[in-house]
Design a protein around this motif. Structure first.
Motif, PDB file in Angstrom:
ATOM      1  N   TYR A   1       0.886  -1.031   0.113  1.00  0.00           N
ATOM      2  CA  TYR A   1       0.085   0.129  -0.024  1.00  0.00           C
ATOM      3  C   TYR A   1       0.735   1.232   0.124  1.00  0.00           C
ATOM      4  CZ  TYR A   1       0.642   1.114   4.934  1.00  0.00           C
ATOM      5  OH  TYR A   1       0.993   1.809   6.040  1.00  0.00           O
TER       6      TYR A   1
ATOM      7  N   VAL B   1       2.121   7.141  -6.597  1.00  0.00           N
ATOM      8  CA  VAL B   1       1.036   8.300  -6.775  1.00  0.00           C
ATOM      9  C   VAL B   1       1.835   9.456  -6.431  1.00  0.00           C
ATOM     10  CG1 VAL B   1      -1.262   9.321  -6.456  1.00  0.00           C
ATOM     11  CG2 VAL B   1      -0.931   6.958  -6.785  1.00  0.00           C
TER      12      VAL B   1
ATOM     13  N   LEU C   1      -7.420   7.811 -11.631  1.00  0.00           N
ATOM     14  CA  LEU C   1      -6.471   6.425 -11.192  1.00  0.00           C
ATOM     15  C   LEU C   1      -7.119   5.209 -11.949  1.00  0.00           C
ATOM     16  CD1 LEU C   1      -5.408   8.610  -9.805  1.00  0.00           C
ATOM     17  CD2 LEU C   1      -4.662   6.866  -8.348  1.00  0.00           C
TER      18      LEU C   1
ATOM     19  N   SER D   1      -8.947   1.538 -11.657  1.00  0.00           N
ATOM     20  CA  SER D   1      -9.860   1.278 -10.330  1.00  0.00           C
ATOM     21  C   SER D   1      -8.979   0.130  -9.731  1.00  0.00           C
ATOM     22  CB  SER D   1     -10.846   0.378 -11.204  1.00  0.00           C
ATOM     23  OG  SER D   1     -10.533  -1.020 -11.462  1.00  0.00           O
ATOM     24  N   VAL D   2      -9.512   0.196  -8.243  1.00  0.00           N
ATOM     25  CA  VAL D   2      -9.162  -1.048  -7.415  1.00  0.00           C
ATOM     26  C   VAL D   2      -8.875  -2.060  -7.928  1.00  0.00           C
ATOM     27  CG1 VAL D   2      -9.470  -2.010  -5.143  1.00  0.00           C
ATOM     28  CG2 VAL D   2      -9.563   0.530  -5.551  1.00  0.00           C
TER      29      VAL D   2
ATOM     30  N   SER E   1      -7.262  -0.281  -2.184  1.00  0.00           N
ATOM     31  CA  SER E   1      -8.240   0.743  -1.684  1.00  0.00           C
ATOM     32  C   SER E   1      -7.788   1.300  -0.216  1.00  0.00           C
ATOM     33  CB  SER E   1      -9.593  -0.336  -1.099  1.00  0.00           C
ATOM     34  OG  SER E   1     -10.531   0.506  -0.498  1.00  0.00           O
TER      35      SER E   1
ATOM     36  N   TYR F   1      -5.550   3.974  -1.677  1.00  0.00           N
ATOM     37  CA  TYR F   1      -6.253   5.234  -2.214  1.00  0.00           C
ATOM     38  C   TYR F   1      -6.968   6.006  -1.144  1.00  0.00           C
ATOM     39  CZ  TYR F   1      -5.948   3.733  -7.083  1.00  0.00           C
ATOM     40  OH  TYR F   1      -5.688   3.276  -8.389  1.00  0.00           O
ATOM     41  N   SER F   2      -7.385   5.423  -0.274  1.00  0.00           N
ATOM     42  CA  SER F   2      -8.169   6.011   0.921  1.00  0.00           C
ATOM     43  C   SER F   2      -7.426   6.753   1.856  1.00  0.00           C
ATOM     44  CB  SER F   2      -9.113   4.900   1.924  1.00  0.00           C
ATOM     45  OG  SER F   2      -9.958   4.470   1.239  1.00  0.00           O
TER      46      SER F   2
ATOM     47  N   GLU G   1      -6.716  10.064  -0.291  1.00  0.00           N
ATOM     48  CA  GLU G   1      -7.775  10.614  -0.131  1.00  0.00           C
ATOM     49  C   GLU G   1      -7.745  11.649   1.037  1.00  0.00           C
ATOM     50  OE1 GLU G   1     -12.703  10.376  -0.818  1.00  0.00           O
ATOM     51  OE2 GLU G   1     -11.582   8.559   0.104  1.00  0.00           O
TER      52      GLU G   1
ATOM     53  N   LEU H   1      -6.284  12.790  -3.634  1.00  0.00           N
ATOM     54  CA  LEU H   1      -6.981  12.011  -4.256  1.00  0.00           C
ATOM     55  C   LEU H   1      -8.640  12.434  -3.797  1.00  0.00           C
ATOM     56  CD1 LEU H   1      -5.881   8.545  -4.814  1.00  0.00           C
ATOM     57  CD2 LEU H   1      -5.408  10.536  -6.019  1.00  0.00           C
TER      58      LEU H   1
ATOM     59  N   ARG I   1     -12.843  11.109  -4.489  1.00  0.00           N
ATOM     60  CA  ARG I   1     -13.731   9.886  -5.139  1.00  0.00           C
ATOM     61  C   ARG I   1     -14.771  10.923  -5.854  1.00  0.00           C
ATOM     62  NH1 ARG I   1     -13.176   5.049  -2.539  1.00  0.00           N
ATOM     63  NH2 ARG I   1     -12.254   5.705  -0.578  1.00  0.00           N
TER      64      ARG I   1
ATOM     65  N   MET J   1     -11.394   7.081  -8.383  1.00  0.00           N
ATOM     66  CA  MET J   1     -10.642   8.018  -7.741  1.00  0.00           C
ATOM     67  C   MET J   1      -9.789   8.806  -8.767  1.00  0.00           C
ATOM     68  SD  MET J   1     -10.910   7.420  -4.616  1.00  0.00           S
ATOM     69  CE  MET J   1      -9.600   7.936  -3.743  1.00  0.00           C
TER      70      MET J   1
END
Length: 135
Positions: free
Chosen positions: A19, A26, A41, A43-44, A59, A62-63, A66, A71, A73, A79
């Motif tokens: 992760y 990114v 980006l 997709s997961v 995920s 990305y979270s 965010e 990032l 949503r 994303m």
């Protein structure tokens, strides 16, 4: 248009959690200007399938990005790089993102007993590969 896969260079053998690898890549791509505000980006699911990793790992990355404000949503899109995120930061910002990799390489060179001049020469060759030597 989303970036073409493979978007990430995932290396499970590294000590860095997957992760974190996704997050750092990114961050570097945004800082370097390869990703700009509004860019999608992958997709997961696409990243997880492409790299044979757990979707929860992607995920999580990305979270966390965010939560950092890098990032956002978008419903029906996924994303994207957040609006207002500065891209192509200054040299100091980009070098700060490169520092962990350089520190790791320097430590490995010391452990292998490689003289600094030889390590720097090897790095220089990697930065400026001879086009005649690449297939």
């Amino acid at each position: 248009m989303p970036p073409a896969l493979p978007f990430f260079d995932i290396q499970p053998q590294l000590a860095t959690p997957i992760y974190r690898q996704v997050m750092e890549q990114v961050q570097r791509q945004v800082a370097g200007g390869q990703l700009r505000a509004g860019d999608e980006l992958p997709s997961v699911r696409a990243v997880a399938e492409r790299h044979a990793i757990n979707p929860m790992t992607v995920s999580k990355a990305y979270s966390l990005l965010e939560a950092q404000g890098l990032l956002e949503r978008r419903r029906g899109v996924g994303m994207v790089v957040a609006a207002g995120v500065p891209t192509a930061g200054g040299d100091a910002d980009r070098l700060a993102l490169l520092a962990p990799a350089l520190e790791s390489a320097a430590q490995q060179a010391r452990e292998l007993g490689i003289p600094p001049e030889a390590a720097l020469a090897a790095f220089e060759r990697l930065l400026h590969p001879d086009p005649k030597e690449t297939p």
